[in-house]
Scaffold this motif. Structure first.
Motif, PDB file in Angstrom:
ATOM      1  N   ARG A  39     125.656 150.412  11.705  1.00 36.20           N
ATOM      2  CA  ARG A  39     126.062 149.065  12.113  1.00 36.20           C
ATOM      3  C   ARG A  39     126.273 149.072  13.614  1.00 36.20           C
ATOM      4  NH1 ARG A  39     127.450 145.266   8.942  1.00 36.20           N
ATOM      5  NH2 ARG A  39     129.073 144.505  10.296  1.00 36.20           N
ATOM      6  N   LEU A  40     126.130 147.908  14.229  1.00 37.34           N
ATOM      7  CA  LEU A  40     126.345 147.766  15.661  1.00 37.34           C
ATOM      8  C   LEU A  40     127.530 146.833  15.873  1.00 37.34           C
ATOM      9  CD1 LEU A  40     125.387 148.197  18.616  1.00 37.34           C
ATOM     10  CD2 LEU A  40     123.958 146.152  18.306  1.00 37.34           C
ATOM     11  N   CYS A  89     128.246 137.059  23.510  1.00 40.51           N
ATOM     12  CA  CYS A  89     127.797 135.665  23.395  1.00 40.51           C
ATOM     13  C   CYS A  89     126.304 135.567  23.650  1.00 40.51           C
ATOM     14  CB  CYS A  89     128.580 134.751  24.335  1.00 40.51           C
ATOM     15  SG  CYS A  89     128.437 135.148  26.083  1.00 40.51           S
ATOM     16  N   MET A  90     125.804 136.391  24.529  1.00 43.42           N
ATOM     17  CA  MET A  90     124.373 136.381  24.817  1.00 43.42           C
ATOM     18  C   MET A  90     123.572 136.878  23.618  1.00 43.42           C
ATOM     19  SD  MET A  90     122.977 137.121  28.344  1.00 43.42           S
ATOM     20  CE  MET A  90     121.399 136.658  28.873  1.00 43.42           C
ATOM     21  N   ILE A  91     124.025 137.962  23.025  1.00 45.66           N
ATOM     22  CA  ILE A  91     123.336 138.493  21.850  1.00 45.66           C
ATOM     23  C   ILE A  91     123.421 137.506  20.698  1.00 45.66           C
ATOM     24  CG2 ILE A  91     123.450 140.297  20.084  1.00 45.66           C
ATOM     25  CD1 ILE A  91     124.101 142.236  22.407  1.00 45.66           C
ATOM     26  N   GLN A  92     124.600 136.931  20.490  1.00 46.30           N
ATOM     27  CA  GLN A  92     124.775 135.974  19.397  1.00 46.30           C
ATOM     28  C   GLN A  92     123.873 134.757  19.565  1.00 46.30           C
ATOM     29  OE1 GLN A  92     128.789 134.629  18.874  1.00 46.30           O
ATOM     30  NE2 GLN A  92     128.320 133.623  16.953  1.00 46.30           N
ATOM     31  N   ASN A  93     123.761 134.230  20.776  1.00 45.49           N
ATOM     32  CA  ASN A  93     123.009 133.000  21.006  1.00 45.49           C
ATOM     33  C   ASN A  93     121.509 133.199  21.187  1.00 45.49           C
ATOM     34  OD1 ASN A  93     125.260 131.272  20.889  1.00 45.49           O
ATOM     35  ND2 ASN A  93     125.791 131.801  22.976  1.00 45.49           N
ATOM     36  N   PHE A  94     121.089 134.372  21.645  1.00 47.84           N
ATOM     37  CA  PHE A  94     119.680 134.550  22.003  1.00 47.84           C
ATOM     38  C   PHE A  94     119.017 135.769  21.378  1.00 47.84           C
ATOM     39  CE2 PHE A  94     121.869 132.379  25.488  1.00 47.84           C
ATOM     40  CZ  PHE A  94     121.163 131.196  25.506  1.00 47.84           C
ATOM     41  N   GLY A  95     119.783 136.632  20.741  1.00 50.01           N
ATOM     42  CA  GLY A  95     119.216 137.861  20.198  1.00 50.01           C
ATOM     43  C   GLY A  95     118.545 137.664  18.857  1.00 50.01           C
ATOM     44  N   GLU A  96     117.612 138.557  18.575  1.00 53.01           N
ATOM     45  CA  GLU A  96     116.950 138.607  17.274  1.00 53.01           C
ATOM     46  C   GLU A  96     117.416 139.895  16.611  1.00 53.01           C
ATOM     47  OE1 GLU A  96     112.742 138.277  17.872  1.00 53.01           O
ATOM     48  OE2 GLU A  96     112.967 136.484  19.108  1.00 53.01           O
ATOM     49  N   TYR A  97     118.250 139.771  15.597  1.00 53.65           N
ATOM     50  CA  TYR A  97     118.848 140.935  14.962  1.00 53.65           C
ATOM     51  C   TYR A  97     119.283 140.577  13.552  1.00 53.65           C
ATOM     52  CZ  TYR A  97     123.135 138.485  16.210  1.00 53.65           C
ATOM     53  OH  TYR A  97     124.117 137.526  16.331  1.00 53.65           O
ATOM     54  N   ASP A  98     119.543 141.594  12.750  1.00 50.93           N
ATOM     55  CA  ASP A  98     120.023 141.404  11.388  1.00 50.93           C
ATOM     56  C   ASP A  98     121.527 141.122  11.455  1.00 50.93           C
ATOM     57  OD1 ASP A  98     120.899 141.569   8.764  1.00 50.93           O
ATOM     58  OD2 ASP A  98     119.896 143.480   8.353  1.00 50.93           O
ATOM     59  N   LYS A  99     121.899 139.894  11.240  1.00 50.29           N
ATOM     60  CA  LYS A  99     123.300 139.476  11.379  1.00 50.29           C
ATOM     61  C   LYS A  99     124.236 140.202  10.403  1.00 50.29           C
ATOM     62  CE  LYS A  99     122.150 134.980  13.385  1.00 50.29           C
ATOM     63  NZ  LYS A  99     121.098 135.550  14.156  1.00 50.29           N
ATOM     64  N   SER A 100     123.689 140.733   9.333  1.00 46.19           N
ATOM     65  CA  SER A 100     124.534 141.473   8.389  1.00 46.19           C
ATOM     66  C   SER A 100     124.840 142.888   8.885  1.00 46.19           C
ATOM     67  CB  SER A 100     123.863 141.537   7.014  1.00 46.19           C
ATOM     68  OG  SER A 100     122.732 142.385   7.052  1.00 46.19           O
ATOM     69  N   ARG A 101     124.121 143.356   9.919  1.00 47.48           N
ATOM     70  CA  ARG A 101     124.306 144.708  10.434  1.00 47.48           C
ATOM     71  C   ARG A 101     124.941 144.741  11.826  1.00 47.48           C
ATOM     72  NH1 ARG A 101     124.732 148.128   7.189  1.00 47.48           N
ATOM     73  NH2 ARG A 101     123.977 149.751   8.561  1.00 47.48           N
ATOM     74  N   VAL A 102     125.190 143.566  12.396  1.00 53.78           N
ATOM     75  CA  VAL A 102     125.767 143.489  13.744  1.00 53.78           C
ATOM     76  C   VAL A 102     127.042 142.661  13.696  1.00 53.78           C
ATOM     77  CG1 VAL A 102     125.400 142.701  16.128  1.00 53.78           C
ATOM     78  CG2 VAL A 102     123.492 143.688  14.841  1.00 53.78           C
ATOM     79  N   THR A 103     128.108 143.214  14.242  1.00 55.80           N
ATOM     80  CA  THR A 103     129.381 142.500  14.339  1.00 55.80           C
ATOM     81  C   THR A 103     129.656 142.230  15.804  1.00 55.80           C
ATOM     82  OG1 THR A 103     130.243 143.584  12.367  1.00 55.80           O
ATOM     83  CG2 THR A 103     131.866 142.615  13.881  1.00 55.80           C
ATOM     84  N   ILE A 104     129.864 140.980  16.130  1.00 52.74           N
ATOM     85  CA  ILE A 104     130.167 140.596  17.507  1.00 52.74           C
ATOM     86  C   ILE A 104     131.643 140.225  17.573  1.00 52.74           C
ATOM     87  CG2 ILE A 104     129.682 138.961  19.359  1.00 52.74           C
ATOM     88  CD1 ILE A 104     126.807 138.809  18.197  1.00 52.74           C
TER      89      ILE A 104
END
Length: 118
Positions: A67-68, A76-91
């Motif tokens: 997990r990341l 905020c940049m990753i949340q708004n513009f990133g392409e990632y598996d939201k179930s594996r990334v916690t911001i």
């Protein structure tokens, strides 16, 4: 660092010098500005987040194995513009999270050292 990336693209493509008035786009994904400005900022932000994940993969980040957790201004940049598996990334959106972590580590160190920091 990412603000400079966006600023440089923003200024060079659109000839703007008042970039910081539009920083809301980076924090929220949108702003009350013209579409051509939004397009340039969103593209630069998207390119930058792709580069972040590329650098992570170069350092053996594998979202299928780990997990990341993103703490700090880039979240905020990753949340708004990133392409990632939201179930594996916690911001972590708490802007004080890093400071709180250092505070907790310092308190533990003081406790281990019998009330002494050193």
């Amino acid at each position: 660092m990412y603000y400079n990336c966006i600023k440089n693209m923003h200024v060079s493509l659109l000839g703007l010098s008042s970039f910081y008035s539009n920083i809301k786009v980076i924090r929220t994904g949108t702003a009350d500005i013209g579409e051509k400005y939004l397009t340039v900022i969103r593209k630069a932000a998207g390119d930058y987040t792709k580069e972040i994940f590329h650098k992570l993969r170069e350092r053996e980040y594998n979202p299928e194995l780990m997990r990341l957790y993103v703490v700090g201004g880039g979240g905020c940049m990753i949340q708004n513009f990133g392409e990632y598996d939201k179930s594996r990334v916690t911001i972590v959106r708490d802007i004080c999270a890093t400071a709180k972590g250092y505070e907790a580590m310092t308190v533990r160190k003081i406790q281990r050292n019998g009330g002494m920091l050193g």
